[in-house]
Design an enzyme around this catalytic site. Structure first.
Site, short mmCIF file in Angstrom:
data_model
loop_
_atom_site.label_atom_id
_atom_site.label_comp_id
_atom_site.label_asym_id
_atom_site.label_seq_id
_atom_site.Cartn_x
_atom_site.Cartn_y
_atom_site.Cartn_z
N THR A 195 0.80 -1.23 0.00
CA THR A 195 0.00 0.00 0.00
C THR A 195 0.84 1.29 0.00
O THR A 195 1.97 1.27 0.47
CB THR A 195 -0.83 -0.05 1.30
OG1 THR A 195 -1.73 -1.13 1.17
CG2 THR A 195 -1.59 1.20 1.61
N ARG A 223 -13.19 -8.72 -0.95
CA ARG A 223 -12.53 -8.45 0.34
C ARG A 223 -12.10 -6.99 0.41
O ARG A 223 -11.53 -6.45 -0.54
CB ARG A 223 -11.31 -9.36 0.49
CG ARG A 223 -10.48 -9.13 1.77
CD ARG A 223 -9.33 -8.19 1.53
NE ARG A 223 -8.42 -8.11 2.70
CZ ARG A 223 -7.42 -7.23 2.79
NH1 ARG A 223 -7.21 -6.35 1.82
NH2 ARG A 223 -6.64 -7.21 3.85
N VAL A 224 -12.34 -6.34 1.53
CA VAL A 224 -11.90 -4.96 1.72
C VAL A 224 -11.00 -4.93 2.95
O VAL A 224 -11.35 -5.49 3.99
CB VAL A 224 -13.10 -4.01 1.91
CG1 VAL A 224 -12.63 -2.60 2.22
CG2 VAL A 224 -13.98 -4.01 0.65
N ASP A 226 -8.03 -2.56 5.45
CA ASP A 226 -8.11 -1.41 6.35
C ASP A 226 -7.95 -0.06 5.64
O ASP A 226 -8.38 0.97 6.16
CB ASP A 226 -7.00 -1.50 7.42
CG ASP A 226 -5.62 -1.50 6.77
OD1 ASP A 226 -5.41 -2.27 5.82
OD2 ASP A 226 -4.76 -0.71 7.21
N THR A 246 -0.06 0.62 6.75
CA THR A 246 0.13 -0.43 5.76
C THR A 246 0.44 -1.73 6.48
O THR A 246 1.22 -1.74 7.44
CB THR A 246 1.27 -0.10 4.77
OG1 THR A 246 1.54 -1.28 3.98
CG2 THR A 246 2.55 0.33 5.46
N GLY A 247 -0.20 -2.79 6.04
CA GLY A 247 0.04 -4.07 6.71
C GLY A 247 -1.11 -5.01 6.49
O GLY A 247 -1.93 -4.81 5.59
N GLY A 249 -4.34 -6.01 6.70
CA GLY A 249 -5.49 -5.15 6.97
C GLY A 249 -6.48 -5.66 7.99
O GLY A 249 -7.06 -4.87 8.75
N1 ASP Z 1 -3.32 -2.84 4.39
C1 ASP Z 1 -3.60 -3.29 3.05
C2 ASP Z 1 -4.74 -4.23 3.06
O1 ASP Z 1 -4.84 -5.04 3.95
C3 ASP Z 1 -2.45 -3.95 2.41
C4 ASP Z 1 -1.13 -3.22 2.51
O2 ASP Z 1 -0.91 -2.42 3.38
O3 ASP Z 1 -0.27 -3.46 1.67
O4 ASP Z 1 -5.52 -4.21 2.13
#
Ligand code: ASP
Length: 331
Positions: A195, A223-224, A226, A246-247, A249
């Site tokens: 992200t 799927r959605v 964070d 980012t992480g 989610g």
């Molecule tokens: N946080 C984002 C998600 O879970 C993915 C990401 O941070 O790369 O959709």
């Protein structure tokens, strides 16, 4: 309300006593950006890739700082930085978005204005070149905060937001990544994200945050994560801070990461680094959620915090030079 006024009163007293460092009343500005967190092992990036990521981080930070340096708003700055990263196929947002399990791209984004806590978000859009600009249009040109899928796309058309055909989002690298996950289950969750996001303080003292993503490779249809969830992946309030995450989610939603960091600053009086570390390096670790955040507050403090091996990131302010980092132990 009461607590907010107490916090505002304390901030004023601190200002009067000259206790705060850089602050907006000096015309100071600050911006932090990220291009995703995850397993980025030293030596796993070729020197060319390392340089390319750093160059992209630099360009996005410079785009934001050019706006802020001329007295522009934090909202414009975070949108500009995120748009550049959405157009850059190195990152999992916009053009470089990862694929869903059934081979499509479903994009999520959100933006928040710290002046009044106005917010806009879109989820699962498939044909929007810059989802962050659509999120801003939802905030500014609709009665709503979040719009999804076909409805968000119809709204985009009605307000003249630029679209792109499915081929635009096809990149060989992301396609191969999907095949690896589907065939071998190869990528652990931490390898699956990337992200982008930006947080900024402008010279008028206003905070803003923006986040945009393709989500996680091989995510299920619909799927959605964070990133478009206000309070999880994105939050901004002049009374406390602005955060972009980012992480993984699912964990960031359950921990309401961005809002919790700002609430700790506002209600517990913690400094920004302490608050970010408490959520990312303690709470999320206990839950098993990998990733990181960037954050800025009204005093101009610029922080990042991660529990992963790296996060593409950069920060610059009116009082400090540009700093770009990738690995967790840098910067
Ligand atoms: N946080 C984002 C998600 O879970 C993915 C990401 O941070 O790369 O959709």
């Amino acid at each position: 309300m009461m607590l907010r006024s107490i916090a505002a009163g304390l901030a004023l007293m601190a200002l009067a006593a000259g206790m705060s460092g850089a602050n907006a009343q000096d015309g100071n500005w600050a911006v932090v950006i990220h291009g995703g967190a995850g397993v980025i092992e030293r030596g796993s990036l070729s020197p060319e890739d390392d340089a390319a990521y750093r160059a992209s981080m630099t360009a996005a930070a410079q785009a934001a700082s050019a706006i802020l340096g001329e007295g522009g708003s934090s909202l414009d700055a975070v949108e500009a930085a995120v748009r550049l990263l959405e157009d850059d196929d190195l990152f999992n947002a916009g053009r470089g978005a990862v694929f869903t399990a059934d081979g499509h791209n479903e994009l999520d984004a959100s933006i928040m204005d710290g002046r009044n806590r106005a917010a806009g978000a879109v989820a699962g859009v498939t044909n929007i070149r810059n989802p962050i600009t659509l999120a801003r249009a939802v905030m500014e040109q609709s009665q709503h905060v979040m719009m999804a899928r076909e409805g968000a796309e119809a709204f985009a058309e009605s307000v003249g937001i630029e679209t792109a055909p499915p081929e635009y989002f096809y990149t060989e690298r992301r396609w191969r990544q999907l095949q690896r996950v589907l065939q071998e289950g190869a990528l652990r969750p931490l390898h699956r994200f990337g992200t982008v996001g930006a947080v900024a303080l402008d010279s008028e003292g206003h905070l803003a945050a923006a986040t945009s993503t393709g989500g996680m490779t091989a995510k299920l249809y619909g799927r959605v994560g964070d990133s478009p969830v206000i309070g999880a992946g994105t939050y901004a309030d002049d009374a406390s801070c602005a955060v972009s995450a980012t992480g993984h989610g699912e964990f960031f939603i359950r921990a309401a990461v961005a809002r919790t960091i700002c609430a700790r600053v506002e209600l517990l009086g913690e400094d920004l680094q302490t608050a970010a570390d408490a959520v990312v390096r303690e709470e999320l670790v206990e839950m098993g959620g990998d990733g990181g955040v960037i954050a800025v507050d009204a005093s101009g403090a610029m922080v990042w915090s991660m529990n992963s091996e790296g996060m593409y990131r950069a920060r610059v302010s009116s009082g400090s030079d540009l700093e770009v980092a990738i690995y967790a132990d840098e910067g």
